[in-house]
Design a protein around this motif. Structure first.
Motif, mmCIF file in Angstrom:
data_model
loop_
_atom_site.group_PDB
_atom_site.id
_atom_site.type_symbol
_atom_site.label_atom_id
_atom_site.label_comp_id
_atom_site.label_asym_id
_atom_site.label_seq_id
_atom_site.Cartn_x
_atom_site.Cartn_y
_atom_site.Cartn_z
ATOM 1 N N TYR B 65 0.702 -1.106 -0.242
ATOM 2 C CA TYR B 65 0.130 0.098 -0.034
ATOM 3 C C TYR B 65 0.793 1.202 -0.002
ATOM 4 O O TYR B 65 0.422 2.224 -0.732
ATOM 5 N N ALA B 67 3.765 1.545 -1.060
ATOM 6 C CA ALA B 67 4.617 1.828 -2.575
ATOM 7 C C ALA B 67 3.527 2.529 -3.615
ATOM 8 O O ALA B 67 3.988 2.990 -4.371
ATOM 9 N N ASP B 68 2.462 1.927 -3.429
ATOM 10 C CA ASP B 68 1.371 2.202 -4.428
ATOM 11 C C ASP B 68 -0.104 2.202 -3.809
ATOM 12 O O ASP B 68 -0.670 1.302 -3.958
ATOM 13 N N PRO B 69 -0.447 3.425 -3.078
ATOM 14 C CA PRO B 69 -1.702 3.440 -2.598
ATOM 15 C C PRO B 69 -2.855 2.852 -3.445
ATOM 16 O O PRO B 69 -3.023 3.241 -4.369
#
Lengths: 412, 266
Positions: B65, B67-69
Motif C-alpha cells: 500500500y 509503495a502504491d496506495p
C-alpha cells in the motif's frame, strides 16, 4: 562603486532599515537559527565590507544566475547578492576577451585568500577538457586556480555539485562536480536552480560566524538540506489521508491532493523548497501542481528518475517494466513450477503404489490380505485400493511382517 | 527443556541401560519400526517462525500500500495508520529476528548455524541428493531429522534477504528523519541513493514471497513423503520418526534416540 561596506551599498539600492532587519531575520530563519540571532546577523552584515566574489561558469544553462537576477521586484535577498563585490562573472562583465581574463586574474591577486569562489555548472574532463574552455584554457584548470586562492568555494546548482544534467546518462563530456577541484572549505548548494536564499544564507553565515555552516556528507548545509521536502510539504496532509491525484488534471489534482502516485520525489529528497520557495517566495513546483523531481539529491538525473513514476524499472533497457511486474512474474513462475512439480510427484507416488502392490501380489499370491490400514499415523487408503499396501513406509513396514507401534508420545 | 543441546560434534551420549534399552549396537536398532517423539524445534524457534510469518504477510500488504496506495478509498488517516502498522510490525520482526539469531548461535543441533552452513562432505552431498530428489533424478529423499541441506540453503538465502529488508527499511525510515536509521544508515543512502534503496526494498519483498511460497509447498510435499509430522512439528516441536530413522539420519544417531527415550520417561 565606492567600497564603504555592504550596508551602505544596500541603502544606496533603496533598502530601508526595516527591510534590512527583516532580511536579517529571514537569514536567521534560513540558517535554522533562533530569531535572537537576527541582531547579531544585522550587526555582522553592517560591519562587513562588500565581499569579493569570483563567479565561474562551466557547463551550465545559466539558470542559477537567472534565479536571483531575474527578479521583477527584487527582494532583499536579490539585493543582498546584487551588492556583493562581484569581481568576475562572464555574464555581467562590461569587457570581453583578454580584458575579461585580466579582470579575473587581477582580482585573484588583489583579494588572494579573501574572496569567495562561486562555481556554476559542471566541469568536463573529457577530451583533455576541450569541451569547456574559459579564455582558451580548460575550465578545470581555471576553476582549480580560482578555488586555490579562495576563502571558500561554493558550488551552486546541481551541475556544479555532481555534474548534473551534463553528467547524466552516458556523460559524453566526462562532466563532474567541483568537489575534486575545490579546497577544504567547500559547500555544495544543489538544486535546479539553486535557491538564492540558500546562497545568501551561506554567505551571511560566513560573515557572521567567520565559518561555513555545518554540512552533511555531501557538503550540503544542514540548515537548508537537513529535512525531507515531504516533511515540510503543504500537500502532506493529503498524503496521510490517502488522498492522491492519480492522473494529471483529474479531480484529485484539481483539489490539490498529494502527487505521490504521479512520481513526486518529495518523500526522498532533502531540501527546503516548501519553506523558502522560488520566484520571490511565491511558489514552488509542488504548490504549482507538479511533483518534485529530486533535483537536490546527488546525481539526481540518473538516481531519481523516472520523474513521473514512483520507482525505476529493475530491468535495464526496458523502462516500462515495473518492479511489481517482475515480482509478480517471479511469484507466478514459482507457483507454476510447483504446480507442474506437484503433478509429477503425484504420478510418481501412484506408480510406486502400483509397483509395491504388484510385488506383494507376486510374493504372496495366496496369503491373506494385508491390513487395510498401514502405520497408524497414516490415513486409511480409499476403498478402491483396499488390500494394496500404502506407499513408502507402509510397504517397507509390512515387508518386515511387523505391525507398526502406535505413533505418538504415549510415554509423556 | 534442554535436551539435545550438545553440539553436533560432541561424542555420543553413553548408551547406558535405559527403560527401552536402545542403542546397544549401531547396526541393530531394537524395534526399528517403533515411532518415537523427537524434540526438534525449541519453543523460541517455533514462536519466532510464526511471528516472522505473520510479519512477512503484514509487512508485504502494508508495504504494498505504501509503495502504491490502492484499494482503500481516501479519507481517514489511511496512510498514517498503514505506515504505523508497517513500522510497528517491522520492529516486532526485528525483535523476532534477534531472538532467532540467538538460537542460531546457541540453539540445539537442529536450529543452530551448523545445521544451515554445510561444514562437511555429507552435508554438501546431501544438498545435491535433495535437489536430485526434487528434480526426479533420485527416488529416495535423504534421511534427516531437522532441515535437509537444500532447505537450509534456501533459509540461508531467506535470512540474507530478510537482513537486506531490515537494513534498507531502517535506511528508508531514516530518510524521514527517524532514528536510528537517520544516522546509522546515512552511508547506505549516500551509496545507493533513495530511489535505488526503495527499489531494492521492494524487489526483495517479492524474492522473500517467492521463497515463502516454495517453503510452504516443499513442507507439505516432504510432510507427505517423510510422514513424520513435518508441518505439525512447527507447532508442537516434535517429529515422529521410527527408531531406525532416528539412528540413520544425518543429524540423528543413537544419542538422539537415547535422549528421546529419556524425554518420554520424564
Amino acid at each position: 562603486m565606492q567600497d564603504d561596506g555592504l550596508y551602505a551599498a544596500l541603502v544606496r539600492r533603496g533598502m530601508t532599515r526595516r527591510s534590512f532587519l527583516q532580511f536579517s531575520a529571514a537569514m536567521a530563519a534560513a540558517l535554522a537559527l533562533p530569531l535572537s540571532y537576527a541582531p547579531r546577523i544585522a550587526a555582522a552584515v553592517e560591519g562587513s565590507k562588500r565581499l569579493p566574489v569570483i563567479w565561474i561558469r562551466g557547463q551550465a544553462c545559466g539558470g542559477d544566475t537567472e534565479a536571483f537576477l531575474r527578479s521583477s521586484d527584487p527582494d532583499t535577498v536579490a539585493l543582498f547578492l546584487d551588492v556583493l563585490d562581484i569581481q568576475y562573472h562572464d555574464a555581467f562583465l562590461g569587457v570581453a576577451g583578454g580584458d575579461a581574463e585580466l579582470a579575473r586574474t587581477s582580482a585573484m591577486d588583489r583579494y588572494r585568500n579573501g574572496y569567495f569562489a562561486v562555481v556554476e555548472g559542471s566541469i568536463p574532463s573529457g577530451a583533455s577538457g576541450a569541451y569547456c574552455l574559459i579564455g582558451g584554457r580548460p575550465a578545470a584548470d581555471v576553476v582549480r586556480e580560482v578555488c586555490a586562492g579562495a576563502l571558500a568555494t561554493i558550488a551552486v546548482g546541481s551541475c556544479a555539485c555532481d555534474g548534473g544534467a551534463p553528467a547524466a546518462g552516458s556523460n559524453p563530456t566526462g562532466a563532474g562536480g567541483v568537489r575534486a577541484l575545490a579546497g577544504a572549505r567547500y559547500m555544495a548548494l544543489p538544486g535546479c536552480p539553486v535557491n538564492p536564499v540558500n546562497l545568501a544564507a551561506v554567505i551571511v553565515h560566513y560573515l557572521t560566524f567567520n565559518e561555513l555552516p555545518p554540512a552533511d556528507l555531501a557538503s550540503r548545509p544542514l540548515a537548508a538540506y537537513g529535512d525531507l521536502i515531504h516533511n515540510q510539504c503543504e500537500r502532506r496532509p493529503h498524503f496521510e489521508f490517502g488522498e492522491f491525484a492519480t492522473e494529471w488534471g483529474d479531480e484529485g489534482a484539481q483539489r490539490g491532493w498529494c502527487l505521490y502516485k504521479l512520481g513526486c520525489k518529495g518523500p526522498e529528497t532533502m531540501g527546503n523548497c516548501p519553506t523558502v520557495r522560488y520566484g520571490e517566495k511565491t511558489s514552488w513546483n509542488v504548490r504549482a501542481g507538479h511533483g518534485c523531481v529530486g533535483c537536490m539529491t546527488p546525481s539526481f538525473w540518473n538516481a531519481m528518475g523516472p520523474a513521473y513514476k514512483r520507482l525505476p524499472s529493475p530491468v535495464p533497457f526496458l523502462p516500462n517494466v515495473t518492479v511489481d511486474m517482475v515480482g509478480g512474474a517471479l511469484l507466478g513462475g514459482v507457483a507454476g513450477v510447483m504446480g507442474v512439480h506437484a503433478v509429477g510427484m503425484g504420478v510418481r507416488f501412484k506408480r510406486r503404489r502400483m509397483i509395491a502392490a504388484h510385488e506383494r501380489a507376486a510374493a504372496v499370491p495366496l496369503g491373506p490380505l494385508p491390513p487395510a490400514v498401514g502405520d497408524a499415523g497414516r490415513r486409511s487408503e480409499p476403498a478402491a485400493t483396499v488390500g494394496l499396501a500404502p506407499a513408502e513406509h507402509g510397504a517397507a513396514d509390512e515387508a518386515d511382517g511387523r505391525p507398526d507401534a502406535p505413533v505418538g508420545r504415549e510415554g509423556r | 527443556m534442554t535436551a539435545l543441546d550438545e553440539p553436533l560434534a560432541a561424542p555420543a551420549a553413553p548408551t547406558g541401560a535405559s527403560a527401552h534399552g536402545a542403542g546397544a549396537a549401531h547396526h541393530a536398532v531394537q524395534r526399528p519400526n517403533d515411532r518415537v517423539a523427537v524434540y526438534i524445534w525449541q519453543a523460541p524457534v517455533r514462536i519466532t517462525h510464526w511471528v516472522t510469518a505473520i510479519c512477512i504477510v503484514t509487512l508485504s500488504l502494508t508495504g504494498g500500500y505504501i509503495a502504491d496506495p490502492f484499494l482503500i478509498p481516501p479519507g481517514g488517516n489511511v496512510m498514517t495508520t498503514i505506515r504505523l502498522v508497517h513500522i510497528i510490525t517491522a520492529l516486532t520482526f526485528l525483535v523476532s529476528g534477534v531472538v532467532r539469531t540467538v538460537y542460531l548461535l546457541a540453539g540445539n543441533r537442529f536450529v543452530r548455524w551448523t545445521a544451515f552452513i554445510p561444514t562437511n562432505r555429507t552435508q554438501f552431498t546431501e544438498l545435491f541428493r535433495q535437489a536430485g530428489f526434487y528434480g526426479f533424478v533420485r527416488s529416495e529423499i535423504p534421511k534427516v531429522l531437522g532441515h535437509n541441506q537444500l532447505a537450509a540453503a534456501a533459509y540461508l538465502a531467506l535470512f540474507a534477504l530478510l537482513l537486506v529488508e531490515t537494513v534498507t527499511g531502517f535506511a528508508l525510515d531514516g530518510l524521514m528523519g527517524a532514528e536510528p536509521g537517520a544516522t546509522a544508515f546515512a552511508w547506505l543512502r549516500e551509496l545507493l541513493g533513495p530511489q535505488m534503496l526503495r527499489l531494492v526494498h521492494h524487489l526483495t519483498m517479492w524474492l522473500i514471497l517467492a521463497i515463502a511460497l516454495f517453503h510452504v509447498y516443499s513442507c507439505v510435499l516432504v510432510d507427505h513423503i517423510e510422514n513424520v509430522g513435518v508441518v505439525t512439528s512447527m507447532f508442537t516441536g516434535y517429529k515422529f520418526p521410527t527408531r531406525e530413522e532416528v539412528v540413520e539420519s544425518r543429524d540423528g544417531g543413537p544419542e538422539v534416540l537415547e535422549q528421546a527415550a529419556k524425554r518420554a520417561d520424564a
